[in-house]
Design a protein around this motif. Structure first.
Motif, PDB file in Angstrom:
ATOM      1  N   GLU A 249     -33.276  35.001  39.789  1.00  0.00           N
ATOM      2  CA  GLU A 249     -33.337  34.707  41.055  1.00  0.00           C
ATOM      3  C   GLU A 249     -31.943  35.214  41.858  1.00  0.00           C
ATOM      4  O   GLU A 249     -32.096  35.906  42.986  1.00  0.00           O
ATOM      5  CB  GLU A 249     -33.674  33.222  41.701  1.00  0.00           C
ATOM      6  CG  GLU A 249     -33.954  33.142  43.312  1.00  0.00           C
ATOM      7  CD  GLU A 249     -34.100  31.753  43.587  1.00  0.00           C
ATOM      8  OE1 GLU A 249     -34.176  31.437  44.804  1.00  0.00           O
ATOM      9  OE2 GLU A 249     -34.053  30.899  42.739  1.00  0.00           O
ATOM     10  N   ALA A 250     -31.156  34.770  41.424  1.00  0.00           N
ATOM     11  CA  ALA A 250     -29.695  35.005  41.866  1.00  0.00           C
ATOM     12  C   ALA A 250     -29.493  36.645  41.780  1.00  0.00           C
ATOM     13  O   ALA A 250     -28.918  37.189  42.588  1.00  0.00           O
ATOM     14  CB  ALA A 250     -28.474  34.233  41.431  1.00  0.00           C
ATOM     15  N   VAL A 253     -31.206  38.339  44.432  1.00  0.00           N
ATOM     16  CA  VAL A 253     -30.777  37.973  45.862  1.00  0.00           C
ATOM     17  C   VAL A 253     -29.421  38.864  46.188  1.00  0.00           C
ATOM     18  O   VAL A 253     -29.117  39.420  47.163  1.00  0.00           O
ATOM     19  CB  VAL A 253     -30.578  36.544  46.065  1.00  0.00           C
ATOM     20  CG1 VAL A 253     -29.666  36.161  47.263  1.00  0.00           C
ATOM     21  CG2 VAL A 253     -31.805  35.856  46.104  1.00  0.00           C
ATOM     22  N   LEU A 351     -26.708  32.420  45.853  1.00  0.00           N
ATOM     23  CA  LEU A 351     -27.966  31.932  46.940  1.00  0.00           C
ATOM     24  C   LEU A 351     -27.352  31.349  47.984  1.00  0.00           C
ATOM     25  O   LEU A 351     -27.721  31.653  49.345  1.00  0.00           O
ATOM     26  CB  LEU A 351     -28.950  31.184  46.139  1.00  0.00           C
ATOM     27  CG  LEU A 351     -29.513  31.577  44.976  1.00  0.00           C
ATOM     28  CD1 LEU A 351     -30.378  30.512  44.326  1.00  0.00           C
ATOM     29  CD2 LEU A 351     -30.488  32.665  45.281  1.00  0.00           C
ATOM     30  N   SER A 354     -25.741  34.116  50.152  1.00  0.00           N
ATOM     31  CA  SER A 354     -26.658  34.890  51.034  1.00  0.00           C
ATOM     32  C   SER A 354     -27.143  34.145  52.104  1.00  0.00           C
ATOM     33  O   SER A 354     -27.335  34.796  53.097  1.00  0.00           O
ATOM     34  CB  SER A 354     -27.591  35.344  49.901  1.00  0.00           C
ATOM     35  OG  SER A 354     -28.805  35.963  50.538  1.00  0.00           O
ATOM     36  N   GLU A 355     -27.417  32.941  52.110  1.00  0.00           N
ATOM     37  CA  GLU A 355     -27.869  32.186  53.148  1.00  0.00           C
ATOM     38  C   GLU A 355     -27.005  32.133  54.273  1.00  0.00           C
ATOM     39  O   GLU A 355     -27.405  32.247  55.297  1.00  0.00           O
ATOM     40  CB  GLU A 355     -28.548  30.782  52.685  1.00  0.00           C
ATOM     41  CG  GLU A 355     -28.896  29.930  53.801  1.00  0.00           C
ATOM     42  CD  GLU A 355     -30.556  30.341  54.249  1.00  0.00           C
ATOM     43  OE1 GLU A 355     -30.688  30.261  55.406  1.00  0.00           O
ATOM     44  OE2 GLU A 355     -30.907  31.244  53.571  1.00  0.00           O
TER      45      GLU A 355
END
Length: 582
Positions: A249-250, A253, A351, A354-355
């Motif tokens: 996932e990372a 992203v 993550l 990124s947010e």
């Protein structure tokens, strides 16, 4: 009738009315409760209570990890290393007293450097000479005794202990596992005296929940917010990544993040993949000219993000270091600047970052687009050089770059993981996903990729796993032992041995320090030659592997295709020896 020590122990267990089993078996049962799947074991005269425990547990239908016979301890350590890469689960290695532990030392050093958790055990010479079950019985009981056996691996261990009493089995195993799997992750060691393992241990404590949980490293919101602002305000940000992004996932992203923000990413001496190799923001191993011009540098889990002797940062550049041990406290000397230090699991930090950057998107589109265009143009030139190097290497003798390009073509469309140890370089491989690339640890304990690939293959027998390594690294891997393991366990590994009949890394190190020295000018550089080279195909063939030897570059694509076809159809190991230039 005389009474033996075994009779005494059994009588003690019966008298208390408490169900017991051999402490050796109890240790194994506790490991299963903690989630350990395999015990990679090389047995010795200290193992009778372990072997008895395995048989006892089987008779009593107690679930245990699967114990695998390892012909050499180096292979055991490498397989535990690779299994963790594939699954994220710490495994156990058991070795024979001090001599077996000595053979584990290189693997422990590699695991510590790679932040790989594992539980390392070895027997300990019995302390007593008579009148106790497990007492010394043969001369090596005296010959293998050490004043400080744990010292063999203490430098590479997060924690070490000697088991003193059978009733400690559950709690000390819990502690070992919790420490090993707490960030920064790494190996732990426990020595196991034979007399203690022979004693009865209560069964009641073996199936309960762990008494100690692994420490969790959280993301510091304020630090991430500060990092996001520094990046958003930067003119020329640079990210240096060596150990990947921590999760699939990372990885996705991160790929989107750096593309959206036009941030150049250098995978300098990368040991795991952080970005697709042909991503427009991927500088590969290159740092210049970006590191000299950067005003903000994000060091994403890097032991050595640059070479201070040759790379100079611009005055005023801000450096952000992120990772589960961002300052690498095990290294006595590591003085890379860190204006903002964030201790977190890499995936979580990516993550969160990124947010945290999302609010800065508005109003920065022009800056980001211009920077993206500039980096992409630079990357396109780098990729052209990479492709040209592969094309130029298709001669006799072949280059590593050419071999890598041929391998890349052969694996396209197939779920593949490549483990390289002085073998195929990353640059010429078209890799797109998390977990598709692992390179030897920066500790440099040779012989790593072959057994590590076996461990990875054990975790996923359907995946194409490729170990690519130099001839020196192949010999260091104890190949006879590794091929025996591959055949015994049915592991369909593809092994590429790039043979230049020398210590190529040593030669390059010499010419790097003394480019115009006597050694560089010599036709026969001292201490690097490995000729005459053995016929490595015969080593593999001794364990019934499919083999081929290639000297003609035009033949290589077909041979690789044939080797992969053999693996897909027959599910057994294959080795291709490839003659390359220095």
């Amino acid at each position: 009738m005389s009474t033996t020590p075994q009779d005494t122990l059994q009588a003690q267990g019966s008298a208390t009315g408490v169900e017991t089993m051999t402490a050796g078996g109890a240790l194994l049962a506790r490991l299963k409760t903690l989630g350990v799947d395999y015990i990679f074991a090389n047995s010795g005269t200290d193992f009778p209570p372990i072997i008895e425990g395995l048989a006892e547990a089987r008779a009593k239908q107690i679930d245990l990890p699967e114990a695998l016979i390892m012909p050499h301890e180096h292979a055991a350590m490498g397989m535990a290393h690779g299994y963790y890469f594939a699954t994220g689960k710490a495994q156990a290695v058991m070795a024979h007293t001090n001599v077996g532990l000595a053979n584990c030392a290189i693997g422990a050093i590699n695991a510590a450097t790679d932040h790989v958790p594992m539980l390392l055990f070895s027997g300990r010479t019995p302390v007593v000479e008579r009148d106790r079950l497990g007492a010394r019985t043969v001369p090596i009981g005296w010959g293998q005794e050490m004043r400080d056996q744990a010292a063999l691996v203490r430098e590479a261990s997060k924690w070490d202990y000697e088991l003193r009493f059978p009733e400690q089995v559950a709690e000390m195993t819990d502690r070992a596992y919790a420490i090993s799997t707490s960030a920064p992750k790494g190996p732990v060691y426990m020595s196991l005296p034979r007399e203690v393992l022979c004693e009865p241990c209560p069964v009641s404590e073996l199936a309960g929940a762990p008494a100690m949980a692994s420490a969790q490293v959280g993301v510091h919101a304020g630090a991430i917010a500060e990092a996001a602002k520094l990046i958003a305000d930067a003119e020329k940000p640079l990210i240096i990544a060596q150990r990947g992004t921590g999760s699939a996932e990372a990885f996705d992203v991160f790929s989107k993040l750096v593309d959206d923000w036009g941030i150049a990413v250098s995978q300098y001496w990368a040991v795991q993949l952080a970005l697709p190799t042909r991503h427009p923001m991927n500088l590969g191993a290159d740092l210049e000219p970006y590191i000299s011009e950067a005003d903000v540098i994000v060091v994403l889990d890097c032991l050595a993000p640059w070479a201070p002797d040759s790379h100079k940062l611009k005055p005023g550049t801000k450096v952000i270091q992120i990772g589960q041990n961002p300052l690498y406290s095990r290294s006595p000397v590591r003085n890379f600047r860190s204006d903002l230090t964030i201790m977190a699991e890499t995936a979580d930090a990516v993550l969160a970052l990124s947010e945290a950057l999302s609010p800065y998107v508005e109003g920065t589109s022009d800056v980001r687009a211009q920077r993206r265009s500039s980096v992409a143009a630079h990357t396109a030139k780098l990729l052209a050089k990479v492709d040209a190097a592969a094309e130029a290497g298709g001669r006799d003798p072949m280059s590593k770059a050419y071999v890598a390009k041929c391998l890349s073509d052969a694996i396209q469309g197939k779920p593949t993981t490549v483990l390289s140890e002085l073998g195929c370089p990353m640059a010429q491989l078209d890799l797109k996903e998390h977990g598709t690339w692992f390179q030897e640890p920066h500790s440099g304990g040779l012989g790593w990729s072959f057994p590590c690939a076996l461990g990875y293959q054990l975790a996923d027998k359907k995946r194409l796993v490729v170990a690519t390594l130099g001839d020196g690294s192949y010999m260091f891997a104890n190949p006879v032992a590794c091929h025996q393991i591959a055949e015994s366990l049915g592991l369909p590994l593809l092994l590429l041995v790039l043979n230049n009949a020398e210590w190529g890394a040593v030669r390059h190190s010499v010419t790097g320090i003394y480019p115009d020295g006597y050694a560089a000018k010599s036709n026969d550089m001292p201490l690097v030659d490995l000729s005459p080279s053995p016929d490595f195909t015969k080593v593999a063939a001794a364990s019934r592997a499919w083999t081929a030897s290639v000297t003609d570059p035009l033949e290589l694509p077909k041979v690789l295709a044939d080797a992969i076809r053999h693996i897909e159809e027959n599910r057994t190991q294959a080795l291709v020896e490839i003659k390359i230039g220095g």
